[in-house]
Design a protein around this motif. Structure first.
Motif: not given
Length: 289
Positions: A103, A195, A225
Motif C-alpha cells: 500500500r 495497491n 488508490s
C-alpha cells in the motif's frame, strides 16, 4: 523465465516465493528462447512446517517536517506478507503458499499554475491587456481584404452569450488562491497511491525416487488508490476533471506444470507447460464506460 516486461513477475509473484534467480545477458540456452532472460526457481514445501510473516512500515507520523513547511504531506507506505509451507504427506507431497500486499499513499507536489479569475468566469475580461472581439459581428472588410469584427464593449462578454455547457464545466474549477492573471493558483497536494496484492502457490509431488511433479500458480493485481495517477507537477496541479489522469489496473496471472525425470546418471528429462496472461484494463476517470 521472464523476458521483456517484468510486470508478470513483480505484480504477480511474491518476492518471498523466490528461492533462486539467475540473469542471463548473453549466450542464453535454446530452451530459454532468446536473449536477456531472467530465470527464477520458486520455493517448495519440505517435511518441516514453516510459517513466516513480515511488515515494512512507513508513515508521515514518523517523518519530520521540511524546514519551511507548515504541514507534513502524506508519504505512507506499507509492505507486508505471509508464507506457509510444509508436508501434505511426508516425503511425498508438499505445499508452499505466500501472499504479499503493498500500500502506497502520497500527495502530489504543490505547484503554481494559472486559472481564470472569478471575473473572467462571468465574462469580464476587462483586466486583460488584449481586445476580445465579438464573433457574431464578423463581416467582410469594406476595403475588400479579409474580415473585421467589433470588440465587446469594455471587454465584457454578455451573460446570455456564455453557454450553459461552459458554465457547467467551469463550475468545477477551484477559486484562485492569489490575485493576478497568471500563476494565481497554488495547486497540487492531490492524493495518489496504489495497491498491489499477489498470491503464489506451489504443489510438489514426488512420484518415485526419479520422478517429480510440480504445479505453480500465481495471480496478482495492481490498482490505483485514487483517481489521480501523479505525473508531472503541471499535470496534477488541478483536481478532476481538469487533471490529466486515467484509471489503470494491471492483473497478471500465470501457471506452470512441470515433470522432471532423472533417467540416469547422465540424462535428465524435464517437460513443462506454462501459461501467462497480463490484463491491463484502462478506464476514464470522469466518464463511465
Amino acid at each position: 523465465v521472464v523476458q521483456g516486461a517484468g510486470r508478470n513477475l513483480s505484480y504477480g509473484i511474491s518476492v518471498e516465493a523466490i528461492d533462486q534467480f539467475q540473469v542471463e545477458t548473453s549466450g542464453t540456452a535454446v530452451m530459454f528462447n532468446g536473449q536477456g532472460a531472467s530465470n527464477y526457481i520458486m520455493k517448495s514445501g519440505t517435511n518441516q512446517f514453516r510459517l513466516s510473516a513480515f511488515e515494512f512500515f512507513r508513515n508521515k507520523a514518523l517523518d519530520a517536517k521540511a524546514y519551511f513547511a507548515t504541514i507534513k504531506p502524506d508519504d505512507n507506505q506499507s509492505e507486508y506478507g505471509v508464507t506457509a509451507g510444509g508436508p501434505i504427506q511426508k516425503n511425498r507431497m508438499f505445499f508452499f503458499v505466500t501472499y504479499d500486499g503493498y500500500r502506497d499513499r502520497r500527495q502530489t507536489a504543490s505547484v503554481l499554475t494559472s486559472v481564470p479569475t472569478l471575473a473572467q468566469r462571468n465574462g469580464d475580461f476587462s483586466a486583460l491587456p488584449v481586445t476580445i472581439y465579438d464573433p457574431r459581428t464578423t463581416r467582410p472588410n469594406p476595403n475588400g481584404t479579409g474580415f473585421v469584427r467589433d470588440p465587446f464593449p469594455n471587454n465584457i462578454i454578455p451573460q446570455d452569450r456564455i453557454s450553459s455547457i461552459s458554465r457547467y464545466f467551469q463550475s468545477f474549477l477551484p477559486a484562485p488562491t492569489t490575485a493576478g492573471l497568471q500563476s494565481n493558483y497554488l495547486g497540487g497536494s492531490l492524493p495518489i497511491g496504489f495497491n498491489n496484492d499477489n498470491f503464489t502457490g506451489k504443489f510438489d509431488l514426488k512420484l518415485t525416487e526419479r520422478q517429480q511433479f510440480s504445479f505453480l500458480f500465481a495471480h496478482g493485481k495492481r490498482s490505483q488508490s485514487t483517481e489521480y495517477r501523479g505525473g508531472t507537477n503541471l499535470q496534477t496541479a488541478l483536481p478532476l476533471p481538469y487533471t490529466e489522469t486515467r484509471l489503470v489496473e494491471e492483473v497478471p496471472s500465470g501457471a506452470q506444470i512441470k515433470h522432471t525425470y532423472v533417467i540416469g546418471s547422465r540424462w535428465v528429462n524435464q517437460a513443462s507447460l506454462g501459461f501467462s496472461r497480463l490484463s491491463v484494463p484502462i478506464f476514464n476517470a470522469t466518464i463511465d464506460g
